[in-house]
Design an enzyme around this catalytic site. Structure first.
Site, PDB file in Angstrom:
ATOM      1  N   GLU A 142       9.142   6.981   8.665  1.00  0.00           N
ATOM      2  CA  GLU A 142       9.350   6.363   9.930  1.00  0.00           C
ATOM      3  C   GLU A 142       8.539   6.609  11.116  1.00  0.00           C
ATOM      4  OE1 GLU A 142      13.605   6.874  10.457  1.00  0.00           O
ATOM      5  OE2 GLU A 142      14.081   4.989   9.174  1.00  0.00           O
TER       6      GLU A 142
ATOM      7  N   GLU B 182     -16.382  -9.169 -24.133  1.00  0.00           N
ATOM      8  CA  GLU B 182     -16.623  -9.725 -23.063  1.00  0.00           C
ATOM      9  C   GLU B 182     -17.600  -8.906 -22.071  1.00  0.00           C
ATOM     10  OE1 GLU B 182     -12.514  -9.775 -21.521  1.00  0.00           O
ATOM     11  OE2 GLU B 182     -12.092 -11.830 -22.220  1.00  0.00           O
TER      12      GLU B 182
END
Lengths: 102, 476
Positions: free
Chosen positions: B308, B68
């Site tokens: 948080e 490829e």
């Protein structure tokens, strides 16, 4: 050649062909026979044919991007074409080589 | 690599970290391996890494036959991963052969075979004495060609040629709709088949690897997450780590003298893991901050994962209760890494953590809160990751502290992370904030502490401008 082509041969420019075969395999021999017959019958003087055994020149196979064998490369006139197989389908071979027979 | 009499199959190390553990030593030596997966799942990279690591780590030269990408593209693409194809080519350790097939230029004029391809491959292998071969992706040969039966028998011949040649080969194949590969290559490669998968679950992309088949060898049968980063592919064999880490006897402080006294050893063991659980607003982060600061005071590098709060917010909020993170950050002892748990997949979090561990070499790691991670995967995945994480920290002799949010009112832990972490953690501290006599009272309870005695009293505390202050004196 299974069927003989008749009539006047028309070629644009000189043909430069390279046939890459792999040793003495039956397919290689068939391709050599077929291309020689074609050259003798129709292309005398207007073709330059080279037969290369990639067994002996493995490097060339990769340089010339040969994957299938036998492979006939039409270098000139452009566009380049690769004819794979034993070249027994004459119509296809002639068409791919840009040869018309009137 | 045969380890016992029973494991007679010779193995070739894959060079992909984690994969050798799953395959008990690597790929079958001298045999073809099929790697299949859909587009973009990392097949080429997988193959390239196998080849390059084979050269650099195991001194096994390799041939990359690309159907490829051109050799120039390959060189460019893998430069970013530190794979120097050019150098290896110059050293005669690597051959790249780009098999370019221009469909529009090809005319089939009779019978043919792939002898030319065999000759090329054989030449490349012999020219450098290659032990490893990659064929990426051989199925490209099929597209547009008329004689499928011929190609199939040639491919079969190719595989037996590779076996005869004794090279360990990776053949990649695009995933088909009803079969593993479009052209059914799995029929020809019977020894080892690996499936790569790239999927998006709840908007989070995860990569998975599974060994579909491995003849003559034991192997892990799970789906293993794998990562692609600047070092290439690494597989996380989540369950294969062993319990053989060292356990120091040194005692370190939790950051609170009063809390230290609640343990019979006057503190907790170095390189132990501590879990703090509690519902919202029970000062888990504050306790974690004390712990972080005490580590910085010992001049030990500390890594704080905040899921948080942003680093800035954390610094500001802690400053109000007298915990000065700014200084610790400036002196480069404290590193706060904040990210939303949902921003990345679970594996990415683990990878970032692993990377920071190698980069910063911290002695203390805090994850606040670990329960946030449960939002990004199913509980078994999170569980596996946590086990892996804890083992990694233990092996690196790192003090670890995790906070975990629990739901109010439930006596049993319906949160599976808590279940899991609490059994893995060496020390477990439970925080509560309950109403007593019209007053909210904060309290702390040590549930367990491995290898030492601890107070069984619930200890009330308040938050002052100087941090946590215990109101009841500690008894042993």
């Amino acid at each position: 050649m299974k069927e003989k082509a008749k009539g006047k041969v028309k070629i644009e420019g000189k043909l430069v062909l390279k046939l890459y075969v792999s040793g003495m395999s039956s397919k290689s021999m068939a391709a050599i026979e077929n291309i020689k017959l074609l050259c003798d019958e129709h292309l005398k003087g207007s073709v330059e044919l080279e037969i290369i055994d990639i067994f002996k020149n493995p490097k060339l196979a990769s340089e010339q991007h040969i994957v299938f064998s036998p492979s006939l490369l039409k270098k000139l006139p452009l566009p380049q074409k690769t004819l794979v197989g034993t070249l027994s389908d004459t119509k296809k071979v002639l068409k791919a080589l840009g040869i018309t027979i009137e | 690599m045969a380890k016992s009499k029973h494991e007679t199959l010779l193995k070739t190390p894959t060079g992909i970290s984690g994969l050798d553990e799953i395959t008990n030593g690597g790929f079958p030596k001298g045999r073809p391996v099929l790697i299949c997966g859909s587009a973009g799942c990392g097949k080429t990279l997988f193959a390239a890494q196998f080849l390059i690591k084979g050269i650099t780590d195991y001194n096994e030269p390799g041939v990359f036959m690309s159907f490829e990408e051109s050799s120039k593209d390959l060189v460019e693409n893998f430069k970013s991963l530190g794979f120097d194809f050019k150098k290896l080519q110059a050293q005669n350790k690597l051959r790249i052969d780009h098999v370019r097939i221009e469909r529009s230029e090809i005319e089939e004029t009779g019978e043919y075979d792939l002898e030319a391809l065999f000759i090329r491959l054989n030449y490349a292998i012999d020219s450098i004495g290659a032990k490893r071969v990659v064929l990426d992706t051989i199925e490209t040969l099929f597209s547009g060609m008329g004689n499928m039966a011929l190609l199939r028998s040639e491919i079969r011949r190719l595989f037996s040629y590779l076996k005869e040649k004794g090279v360990t080969a990776i053949i990649t194949g695009e995933r088909g709709e009803s079969s593993l590969t479009r052209q059914g290559l799995e029929e020809y490669v019977s020894d080892c088949v690996i499936l790569l998968d790239f999927r998006v679950i709840e908007q989070i992309a995860t990569r998975r690897l599974r060994i579909v088949k491995y003849r003559g060898s034991t192997h892990g049968t799970n789906e293993y997450p794998f990562l692609i980063d600047e070092h290439g592919i690494s597989v996380l064999p989540v369950t294969s780590l062993k319990l053989d880490y060292k356990s120091p006897t040194e005692i370190i402080s939790t950051g609170l003298a009063a809390l230290d006294r609640a343990f019979s050893a006057q503190g907790i063991y170095r390189a132990s893991s501590t879990l703090i659980t509690g519902s919202a607003g029970t000062s888990k982060t504050i306790l974690a901050a004390h712990y972080a600061l005490s580590s910085c005071k010992r001049k030990e590098r500390t890594l704080y994962f905040s899921f948080e709060e942003s680093p800035d917010q954390l610094v500001r909020n802690m400053a109000t209760i007298g915990i000065n993170f700014k200084k610790a950050i400036q002196s480069k002892l404290l590193h706060i890494h904040a990210s939303r748990p949902s921003l990345q997949g679970l594996e990415m979090h683990l990878m970032v953590l692993n990377r920071l561990l190698t980069e910063l070499k911290p002695r203390t790691v805090i994850i606040d809160p670990i329960s946030s991670l449960i939002t990004i995967g199913n509980s078994s995945e999170v569980g596996a990751m946590l086990v892996r994480l804890m083992d990694t920290l233990k092996m690196n002799q790192i003090n670890a502290l995790f906070t975990s949010l629990t739901n109010d009112g439930s006596s049993s832990n319906d949160n599976p992370t808590v279940d899991l972490v609490s059994s893995l953690a060496d020390t477990w501290i439970k925080l509560t904030n309950e109403e007593r006599n019209n007053e909210r009272v904060r309290s702390l309870l040590i549930v367990k502490s491995r290898g030492m005695g601890h107070s069984n009293n619930q200890q009330d505390f308040t938050i002052t401008a100087k941090g946590i202050h215990f109101s009841t004196p500690n008894k042993k």
